[in-house]
Design a protein around this motif. Structure first.
Motif, PDB file in Angstrom:
ATOM      1  N   ILE A 141      48.777  42.396  31.569  1.00  0.00           N
ATOM      2  CA  ILE A 141      49.533  41.158  31.799  1.00  0.00           C
ATOM      3  C   ILE A 141      49.353  40.204  30.607  1.00  0.00           C
ATOM      4  CG2 ILE A 141      47.693  39.859  32.965  1.00  0.00           C
ATOM      5  CD1 ILE A 141      49.721  38.856  34.977  1.00  0.00           C
ATOM      6  N   LEU A 196      50.738  44.206  37.279  1.00  0.00           N
ATOM      7  CA  LEU A 196      50.472  45.161  38.362  1.00  0.00           C
ATOM      8  C   LEU A 196      51.071  44.719  39.699  1.00  0.00           C
ATOM      9  CD1 LEU A 196      46.814  46.143  37.464  1.00  0.00           C
ATOM     10  CD2 LEU A 196      48.730  47.731  37.659  1.00  0.00           C
ATOM     11  N   ARG A 212      41.079  50.382  35.948  1.00  0.00           N
ATOM     12  CA  ARG A 212      39.662  50.119  36.173  1.00  0.00           C
ATOM     13  C   ARG A 212      39.308  48.654  35.915  1.00  0.00           C
ATOM     14  NH1 ARG A 212      35.816  53.600  33.382  1.00  0.00           N
ATOM     15  NH2 ARG A 212      36.890  52.869  31.515  1.00  0.00           N
TER      16      ARG A 212
HETATM   17  C1  LIG Z   1      38.117  43.417  32.896  1.00  0.00           C
HETATM   18  S1  LIG Z   1      39.584  43.958  32.076  1.00  0.00           S
HETATM   19  C2  LIG Z   1      39.471  45.710  32.302  1.00  0.00           C
HETATM   20  C3  LIG Z   1      39.854  46.466  31.049  1.00  0.00           C
HETATM   21  C4  LIG Z   1      39.700  47.976  31.140  1.00  0.00           C
HETATM   22  N1  LIG Z   1      40.531  48.542  32.185  1.00  0.00           N
HETATM   23  C5  LIG Z   1      38.244  48.350  31.374  1.00  0.00           C
HETATM   24  O1  LIG Z   1      37.895  48.767  32.465  1.00  0.00           O
HETATM   25  O2  LIG Z   1      37.447  48.217  30.448  1.00  0.00           O
HETATM   26  C6  LIG Z   1      40.811  43.442  33.264  1.00  0.00           C
HETATM   27  C7  LIG Z   1      42.226  43.370  32.656  1.00  0.00           C
HETATM   28  O3  LIG Z   1      43.156  43.248  33.718  1.00  0.00           O
HETATM   29  C8  LIG Z   1      44.228  42.447  33.264  1.00  0.00           C
HETATM   30  N2  LIG Z   1      44.976  41.956  34.439  1.00  0.00           N
HETATM   31  C9  LIG Z   1      44.605  41.023  35.352  1.00  0.00           C
HETATM   32  N3  LIG Z   1      45.559  40.844  36.273  1.00  0.00           N
HETATM   33  C10 LIG Z   1      46.561  41.703  35.953  1.00  0.00           C
HETATM   34  C11 LIG Z   1      47.820  41.989  36.526  1.00  0.00           C
HETATM   35  N4  LIG Z   1      48.265  41.361  37.624  1.00  0.00           N
HETATM   36  N5  LIG Z   1      48.602  42.919  35.936  1.00  0.00           N
HETATM   37  C12 LIG Z   1      48.185  43.557  34.817  1.00  0.00           C
HETATM   38  N6  LIG Z   1      47.007  43.324  34.220  1.00  0.00           N
HETATM   39  C13 LIG Z   1      46.194  42.404  34.788  1.00  0.00           C
HETATM   40  C14 LIG Z   1      43.560  41.378  32.447  1.00  0.00           C
HETATM   41  O4  LIG Z   1      44.449  40.763  31.553  1.00  0.00           O
HETATM   42  C15 LIG Z   1      42.438  42.169  31.761  1.00  0.00           C
HETATM   43  O5  LIG Z   1      42.800  42.564  30.465  1.00  0.00           O
END
Ligand SMILES: C[S@@+](CC[C@H](N)C(=O)[O-])C[C@H]1O[C@@H](n2cnc3c(N)ncnc32)[C@H](O)[C@@H]1O
Length: 275
Positions: A141, A196, A212
């Protein structure tokens, strides 16, 4: 900030991203939104709420939501999913018709370490995949994170966390104090903005989905909806990887845990698999 204004801002963030801000997150709002407030000459969070209530402030709202995402990531985070993927990819390659690429989705990819770890895992398998193309889609996002992911340039601190030194030397080029991912790995990944909360149907079918460390920020109904949507995009013999603190239990019956594997889920209805 007044509770009413906090609830208004938190409601906006949840509606736009699914991220739940509990009442104890007032301090986080102060720190994360400080730069934006100063730049826009908005005196306080209460004033921000007034501004966002009064006017259609699409760009400012999007910037606020983005600033409230947590983008923590690392290469080969938690190790295990990538070891599992290493065993899974040859099986998927053998099961697919000739010429059909293996498609992997890194949903909520942050700055790209997860997608590039997938690319390295596939590249390391080399001839074992019989020349099968692996296409990776990284989505998030956050536009800022996607720009970083596209750049493929990482700090010394980032490459020191989780990335084995021989992989660093093999798959990155030093660029001053930073490290640039090799062009052939960069070419394996496409990046796209994707929320998402939206339907992923337009993204197509995937053999593997990594989603994740993002569901933890959502409430149960949102988690259920997102997981069911992911399950709808994954091949019947594919898998979904969730974070170590995440589960499908009690949220959906469309995915089931893979026996003996933490964080690995498969579409319901298949008999137990080992990889
Ligand atoms: C803590 S990071 C996780 C990154 C990677 N998946 C990992 O596990 O290392 C969470 C990510 O989710 C994204 N995010 C949060 N809400 C979201 C949404 N509604 N749709 C898509 N991405 C989202 C954030 O921008 C962030 O980059």
């Amino acid at each position: 900030m007044t509770p009413d204004n906090f609830n208004f801002l938190a409601g906006l963030v949840k509606a736009r991203s699914g991220i739940v801000l509990t009442a104890d997150k007032g301090y986080m709002l102060e720190t994360r939104l400080g730069t934006m407030l100063r730049r826009e000459a908005i005196a306080s969070l209460d004033a921000l709420a007034v501004r966002l209530r009064a006017a259609k402030a699409e760009a400012l709202t999007a910037e606020m939501v983005e600033a409230l995402t947590t983008n923590e990531s690392s290469f080969f985070r938690d190790g295990k999913p990538f070891e599992h993927l290493k065993k899974l990819l040859p099986r998927l390659a053998a099961a697919r018709p000739p010429g059909q690429p293996i498609r992997i989705w890194s949903a909520a990819c942050s700055s790209g370490q997860e997608a590039y770890s997938i690319a390295m895992t596939a590249a390391e398998l080399g001839p074992v995949l019989g020349g099968r193309r692996v296409e990776i889609l990284g989505t998030d996002i956050s536009k800022e994170m996607l720009d970083r992911a596209k750049d493929g340039v990482f700090t010394q601190f980032e490459v020191q966390r989780g990335l084995p030194v021989q992989m660093l030397v093999k798959h990155f080029r030093q660029d001053g104090a930073r490290w640039r991912i090799a062009p052939e790995l960069r070419a394996m990944v496409r990046w796209q903005s994707f929320n998402l909360l939206e339907s992923p149907r337009g993204l197509g079918r995937f053999d593997v989905v990594f989603c994740r460390n993002v569901l933890i920020y959502f409430d149960s109904p949102t988690k259920s909806r997102v997981i069911a949507a992911l399950a709808g995009q994954v091949a019947a013999d594919g898998v979904v990887y969730l974070g170590g603190a995440e589960t499908v239990l009690g949220l959906t019956d469309r995915l089931v845990p893979t026996v003996g594997e933490r964080g690995v889920y498969e579409p319901a209805g298949l008999t137990a698999r080992t990889a």
